[in-house]
Write a protein that holds these residues in place. Structure first.
Motif, PDB file in Angstrom:
ATOM      1  N   SER A   1      86.533 115.394  25.837  1.00  0.00           N
ATOM      2  CA  SER A   1      87.650 116.321  26.004  1.00  0.00           C
ATOM      3  C   SER A   1      87.848 116.867  27.420  1.00  0.00           C
TER       4      SER A   1
ATOM      5  N   VAL B   1      83.876 124.369  26.434  1.00  0.00           N
ATOM      6  CA  VAL B   1      83.436 123.646  25.242  1.00  0.00           C
ATOM      7  C   VAL B   1      83.835 122.188  25.412  1.00  0.00           C
TER       8      VAL B   1
ATOM      9  N   GLU C   1      83.745 118.365  23.855  1.00  0.00           N
ATOM     10  CA  GLU C   1      83.550 117.495  22.699  1.00  0.00           C
ATOM     11  C   GLU C   1      83.469 116.067  23.228  1.00  0.00           C
TER      12      GLU C   1
ATOM     13  N   ASN D   1      83.001 114.684  16.082  1.00  0.00           N
ATOM     14  CA  ASN D   1      82.825 114.912  17.513  1.00  0.00           C
ATOM     15  C   ASN D   1      81.547 115.688  17.767  1.00  0.00           C
TER      16      ASN D   1
ATOM     17  N   THR E   1      79.456 118.278  20.201  1.00  0.00           N
ATOM     18  CA  THR E   1      79.924 119.443  20.950  1.00  0.00           C
ATOM     19  C   THR E   1      78.818 120.001  21.838  1.00  0.00           C
TER      20      THR E   1
END
Length: 139
Positions: free
Chosen positions: A41, A77, A79, A95, A97
């Motif tokens: 991400s 954060v 992912e 996912n 994390t």
């Protein structure tokens, strides 16, 4: 705030130092062809794009280092997932994390098996300065 950025034009908290993430993947017992990648991400992980090709270390073990630069807004954060078969076939697990902030070590090992399978690869030392660490990376 827009895209979860700190409110106040840069007045939020940011990383004090670079954070190095060492992604390690065991593919033991997994059929695959071509490259293995990690994607996720954030820009450093291609924003769920093609992914970052991982280096073949030995047998069924792959790794890659990415850096989250100092001054990145936190908490961040992240992912991520792994892909195989020339980076085309995604893992089927949810996912993964990771929260990045100043409490995270400056270098963090993230060891996984593809699809959380039973692989038993030995973890390679992350001491890139030692002869053993260099030798293991080119074994």
């Amino acid at each position: 705030s827009w895209e979860f950025q700190p409110i106040g034009c840069g007045l939020g908290e940011v990383l004090e130092e670079d954070k190095i993430l060492h992604f390690q993947l065991c593919m033991e017992g997994v059929d695959f062809t071509g490259n293995v990648c990690v994607t996720g991400s954030i820009d450093q992980l291609t924003n769920w794009g093609d992914g970052v090709v991982m280096d073949f270390v030995y047998e069924s073990f792959f790794d890659v280092y990415i850096t989250i630069p100092a001054e990145t807004p936190i908490p961040l954060v992240v992912e991520y997932k792994f892909k195989k078969d020339a980076c085309e076939t995604w893992e089927s697990v949810p996912n993964r994390t990771l929260v990045i902030d100043d409490t995270l070590a400056s270098e963090t090992d993230l060891f996984h098996t593809f699809d959380d399978g039973p692989g038993t690869c030995s973890v390679v030392s992350d001491d890139r300065e030692s002869f053993g660490g260099v030798k293991a990376r080119f074994h």
